[in-house]
Design a protein around this motif. Structure first.
Motif, PDB file in Angstrom:
ATOM      1  N   THR A  23       0.841  -1.191   0.000  1.00 35.36           N
ATOM      2  CA  THR A  23       0.000   0.000   0.000  1.00 35.36           C
ATOM      3  C   THR A  23       0.878   1.244   0.000  1.00 35.36           C
ATOM      4  OG1 THR A  23      -1.730  -1.148   1.251  1.00 35.36           O
ATOM      5  CG2 THR A  23      -1.839   1.253   1.172  1.00 35.36           C
ATOM      6  N   ILE A  24       0.656   2.111  -0.972  1.00 34.93           N
ATOM      7  CA  ILE A  24       1.373   3.379  -1.025  1.00 34.93           C
ATOM      8  C   ILE A  24       0.476   4.474  -0.459  1.00 34.93           C
ATOM      9  CG2 ILE A  24       0.628   3.922  -3.382  1.00 34.93           C
ATOM     10  CD1 ILE A  24       3.401   5.201  -3.841  1.00 34.93           C
ATOM     11  N   SER A  25       1.073   5.392   0.274  1.00 39.22           N
ATOM     12  CA  SER A  25       0.322   6.515   0.825  1.00 39.22           C
ATOM     13  C   SER A  25       1.246   7.721   0.939  1.00 39.22           C
ATOM     14  CB  SER A  25      -0.273   6.159   2.186  1.00 39.22           C
ATOM     15  OG  SER A  25       0.746   5.848   3.118  1.00 39.22           O
ATOM     16  N   ARG A  26       0.644   8.871   1.114  1.00 37.85           N
ATOM     17  CA  ARG A  26       1.444  10.091   1.243  1.00 37.85           C
ATOM     18  C   ARG A  26       0.833  10.998   2.300  1.00 37.85           C
ATOM     19  NH1 ARG A  26       1.661  12.805  -4.378  1.00 37.85           N
ATOM     20  NH2 ARG A  26       2.715  14.486  -3.212  1.00 37.85           N
ATOM     21  N   ARG A  27       1.678  11.740   2.966  1.00 35.41           N
ATOM     22  CA  ARG A  27       1.253  12.748   3.920  1.00 35.41           C
ATOM     23  C   ARG A  27       1.941  14.045   3.525  1.00 35.41           C
ATOM     24  NH1 ARG A  27      -1.377  11.668   8.487  1.00 35.41           N
ATOM     25  NH2 ARG A  27      -0.372  13.392   9.578  1.00 35.41           N
ATOM     26  N   ASN A  28       1.190  14.886   2.849  1.00 37.44           N
ATOM     27  CA  ASN A  28       1.784  16.097   2.294  1.00 37.44           C
ATOM     28  C   ASN A  28       2.329  17.026   3.384  1.00 37.44           C
ATOM     29  OD1 ASN A  28       1.215  15.178  -0.269  1.00 37.44           O
ATOM     30  ND2 ASN A  28      -0.600  16.460  -0.532  1.00 37.44           N
ATOM     31  N   VAL A  29       1.654  17.074   4.531  1.00 41.70           N
ATOM     32  CA  VAL A  29       2.113  17.975   5.586  1.00 41.70           C
ATOM     33  C   VAL A  29       3.488  17.549   6.091  1.00 41.70           C
ATOM     34  CG1 VAL A  29       0.975  16.702   7.429  1.00 41.70           C
ATOM     35  CG2 VAL A  29       1.424  19.145   7.703  1.00 41.70           C
ATOM     36  N   GLU A  30       3.788  16.240   5.972  1.00 37.56           N
ATOM     37  CA  GLU A  30       5.080  15.723   6.398  1.00 37.56           C
ATOM     38  C   GLU A  30       6.063  15.604   5.229  1.00 37.56           C
ATOM     39  OE1 GLU A  30       3.181  12.813   9.893  1.00 37.56           O
ATOM     40  OE2 GLU A  30       4.206  11.967   8.151  1.00 37.56           O
ATOM     41  N   ARG A  31       5.593  15.890   4.017  1.00 38.34           N
ATOM     42  CA  ARG A  31       6.419  15.769   2.808  1.00 38.34           C
ATOM     43  C   ARG A  31       7.010  14.365   2.697  1.00 38.34           C
ATOM     44  NH1 ARG A  31       7.635  20.830   0.911  1.00 38.34           N
ATOM     45  NH2 ARG A  31       9.595  20.152  -0.019  1.00 38.34           N
ATOM     46  N   THR A  32       6.197  13.375   2.972  1.00 40.31           N
ATOM     47  CA  THR A  32       6.665  11.988   3.037  1.00 40.31           C
ATOM     48  C   THR A  32       5.708  11.072   2.296  1.00 40.31           C
ATOM     49  OG1 THR A  32       7.707  12.409   5.185  1.00 40.31           O
ATOM     50  CG2 THR A  32       7.323  10.121   4.592  1.00 40.31           C
ATOM     51  N   VAL A  33       6.286  10.088   1.612  1.00 45.01           N
ATOM     52  CA  VAL A  33       5.510   9.022   0.987  1.00 45.01           C
ATOM     53  C   VAL A  33       5.930   7.704   1.613  1.00 45.01           C
ATOM     54  CG1 VAL A  33       7.139   8.773  -0.943  1.00 45.01           C
ATOM     55  CG2 VAL A  33       4.772   8.004  -1.202  1.00 45.01           C
ATOM     56  N   TYR A  34       4.961   6.818   1.787  1.00 46.73           N
ATOM     57  CA  TYR A  34       5.195   5.548   2.463  1.00 46.73           C
ATOM     58  C   TYR A  34       4.869   4.384   1.527  1.00 46.73           C
ATOM     59  CZ  TYR A  34       4.946   8.559   6.570  1.00 46.73           C
ATOM     60  OH  TYR A  34       5.144   9.557   7.484  1.00 46.73           O
ATOM     61  N   LEU A  35       5.504   3.250   1.812  1.00 48.20           N
ATOM     62  CA  LEU A  35       5.159   2.005   1.143  1.00 48.20           C
ATOM     63  C   LEU A  35       5.056   0.930   2.216  1.00 48.20           C
ATOM     64  CD1 LEU A  35       4.608   0.686  -1.640  1.00 48.20           C
ATOM     65  CD2 LEU A  35       6.998  -0.095  -1.597  1.00 48.20           C
ATOM     66  N   GLN A  36       3.830   0.556   2.539  1.00 46.33           N
ATOM     67  CA  GLN A  36       3.598  -0.532   3.483  1.00 46.33           C
ATOM     68  C   GLN A  36       3.636  -1.840   2.717  1.00 46.33           C
ATOM     69  OE1 GLN A  36       3.118  -0.517   6.941  1.00 46.33           O
ATOM     70  NE2 GLN A  36       3.237  -2.742   6.688  1.00 46.33           N
ATOM     71  N   MET A  37       4.522  -2.732   3.124  1.00 50.03           N
ATOM     72  CA  MET A  37       4.703  -4.004   2.416  1.00 50.03           C
ATOM     73  C   MET A  37       4.367  -5.155   3.355  1.00 50.03           C
ATOM     74  SD  MET A  37       8.223  -3.166   0.336  1.00 50.03           S
ATOM     75  CE  MET A  37       9.237  -3.185   1.802  1.00 50.03           C
ATOM     76  N   ASN A  38       3.331  -5.885   3.031  1.00 50.76           N
ATOM     77  CA  ASN A  38       2.894  -7.021   3.835  1.00 50.76           C
ATOM     78  C   ASN A  38       3.067  -8.314   3.054  1.00 50.76           C
ATOM     79  OD1 ASN A  38       2.047  -5.216   5.873  1.00 50.76           O
ATOM     80  ND2 ASN A  38       0.003  -5.035   4.969  1.00 50.76           N
ATOM     81  N   ASN A  39       3.059  -9.423   3.784  1.00 48.03           N
ATOM     82  CA  ASN A  39       3.192 -10.741   3.167  1.00 48.03           C
ATOM     83  C   ASN A  39       4.352 -10.759   2.169  1.00 48.03           C
ATOM     84  OD1 ASN A  39       2.619 -13.410   2.542  1.00 48.03           O
ATOM     85  ND2 ASN A  39       1.020 -12.882   1.051  1.00 48.03           N
TER      86      ASN A  39
END
Length: 123
Positions: A68-84
Motif C-alpha cells: 500500500t502506497i500513501s502520502r502525507r503532504n504535511v510531512e512531505r513523506t511518501v510511504y510504502l507498506q509491504m505485507n506478506n
C-alpha cells in the motif's frame, strides 16, 4: 536542491512486513506524483507503486493486495507498506518524484530519485 531520502529497509522473513518511508525536500511536494520502484541484482528497475498529487494510486500486478502506497503532504513523506513479503520482493527500493505529466508507471517520467534502500526477504 531536491532531495529524496528513503528509510525503513532491512532483512525480514517471508510473510513478514516492512514500511518504507521517503522524505522529500526542495520541491513543492503536494504538486508532485510520487512513486516506488525496485531493482534486483541483474535486473532492470521496475515500477512498484505510485500515488498522484491528488491521491490516486497505481500498483504493479505483482504487489497488488500486499503493498500500500500513501502520502502525507504535511510531512512531505511518501510511504510504502509491504505485507506478506516474498523472497522475490528482495531488491533495492527507490523513491521517485515526477510532475503531473506522464504515467506513474513510466520510469522515464520521474525527474528525481532517492539513493535507494535495501529490502531482503529470506525464505
Amino acid at each position: 536542491q531536491v532531495q529524496l531520502v528513503e528509510s525503513g529497509g532491512g532483512l525480514v522473513q517471508a510473510g513478514g512486513s516492512l514500511r518504507l518511508s521517503c522524505a522529500a525536500s526542495g520541491l513543492t511536494f503536494g504538486s508532485y506524483d510520487m512513486g516506488w520502484f525496485r531493482q534486483a541484482p541483474g535486473k532492470g528497475r521496475e515500477f512498484v507503486a505510485g500515488v498522484s498529487s491528488t491521491g490516486g494510486t497505481t500498483y504493479a500486478d505483482s504487489v497488488k493486495g500486499r503493498f500500500t502506497i500513501s502520502r502525507r503532504n504535511v510531512e512531505r513523506t511518501v510511504y510504502l507498506q509491504m505485507n506478506n513479503l516474498k523472497p522475490e520482493d528482495t531488491s533495492v527500493y527507490y523513491c521517485a518524484a515526477k510532475t503531473i505529466y506522464g504515467l506513474k508507471t513510466d520510469r522515464g517520467a520521474y525527474a528525481y530519485w532517492g539513493p535507494g534502500t535495501q529490502v531482503t526477504v529470506s525464505s
